[in-house]
Design a protein around this motif. Structure first.
Motif, PDB file in Angstrom:
ATOM      1  N   ILE A   1       8.212   1.021  19.975  1.00 58.45           N
ATOM      2  CA  ILE A   1       7.630   1.623  21.173  1.00 58.45           C
ATOM      3  C   ILE A   1       7.266   3.058  20.865  1.00 58.45           C
ATOM      4  N   GLN A   2       5.992   3.396  21.131  1.00 61.36           N
ATOM      5  CA  GLN A   2       5.504   4.757  20.951  1.00 61.36           C
ATOM      6  C   GLN A   2       5.027   5.266  22.301  1.00 61.36           C
ATOM      7  N   SER A   3       5.381   6.509  22.610  1.00 60.75           N
ATOM      8  CA  SER A   3       4.943   7.132  23.854  1.00 60.75           C
ATOM      9  C   SER A   3       4.158   8.382  23.517  1.00 60.75           C
TER      10      SER A   3
ATOM     11  N   THR B   1       3.578  -0.647  22.783  1.00 54.36           N
ATOM     12  CA  THR B   1       4.714  -1.478  22.390  1.00 54.36           C
ATOM     13  C   THR B   1       4.211  -2.555  21.440  1.00 54.36           C
ATOM     14  N   GLN B   2       4.844  -2.612  20.273  1.00 51.32           N
ATOM     15  CA  GLN B   2       4.475  -3.626  19.289  1.00 51.32           C
ATOM     16  C   GLN B   2       5.680  -4.518  19.061  1.00 51.32           C
ATOM     17  N   ARG B   3       5.475  -5.816  19.253  1.00 53.14           N
ATOM     18  CA  ARG B   3       6.544  -6.798  19.065  1.00 53.14           C
ATOM     19  C   ARG B   3       6.352  -7.469  17.713  1.00 53.14           C
ATOM     20  N   ARG B   4       7.399  -7.459  16.914  1.00 52.12           N
ATOM     21  CA  ARG B   4       7.350  -8.079  15.591  1.00 52.12           C
ATOM     22  C   ARG B   4       7.889  -9.496  15.684  1.00 52.12           C
ATOM     23  N   PRO B   5       7.608 -10.353  14.686  1.00 50.94           N
ATOM     24  CA  PRO B   5       7.958 -11.779  14.782  1.00 50.94           C
ATOM     25  C   PRO B   5       9.416 -12.096  15.077  1.00 50.94           C
TER      26      PRO B   5
END
Length: 144
Positions: A101-103, A91-95
């Motif tokens: 989300i990659q699974s 999970t990558q949260r941007r500003p």
């Protein structure tokens, strides 16, 4: 006879055509630099950047597996075993609140190692990358 003393003789009329300020059209405001954010707007923007983070830079064992995150919480990994395969969620949260989300499901240690070698996080966060790789390899070593 006028007894009103409020009118001043010799005062300039309200339309002073001799002013030194140049006249601007209504569209010129777009060419000006943006005004600085106020304290409330700055605080809101900082909160958006941080998101709703729990602890930063943690390695947490949960019911759903192991959770690893960067120091600022921008990238979070969850690893868990599904039978003989390894499930990995990135999970990558941007500003400004966007989440990516990659699974992935890895059936072998070879697949997992190949993905680890291609993961760009290895350059930005080498310690997190090492922990991620170690936990994944331990899973495949223990499942045999």
């Amino acid at each position: 006879m006028n007894t009103d003393s409020s009118s001043a003789e010799g005062a300039e009329p309200p339309d002073s055509s001799g002013s030194s300020a140049p006249a601007r059209s209504q569209r010129d405001h777009a060419a000006l630099p943006a005004p600085a954010l106020g304290p409330k707007a700055s605080l809101i923007q900082v909160r958006r950047r941080q998101g709703r983070l729990t602890r930063a830079g943690t390695c947490t064992a949960t019911r759903s597996g192991i959770q690893l995150s960067t120091a600022d919480g921008a990238v979070v990994f969850v690893l868990r075993g599904v039978g003989i395969a390894l499930y990995l969620e990135r999970t990558q949260r941007r500003p400004l609140g966007t989440h990516l989300i990659q699974s992935m499901l890895f059936a072998s240690r070879c697949e997992f190692t190949r993905w680890c070698e291609a993961e760009p996080l290895r350059f930005d966060e080498p310690h997190l990358h090492q922990r991620l790789r170690r936990h994944g390899e331990e899973f495949f070593d223990g499942s045999r």
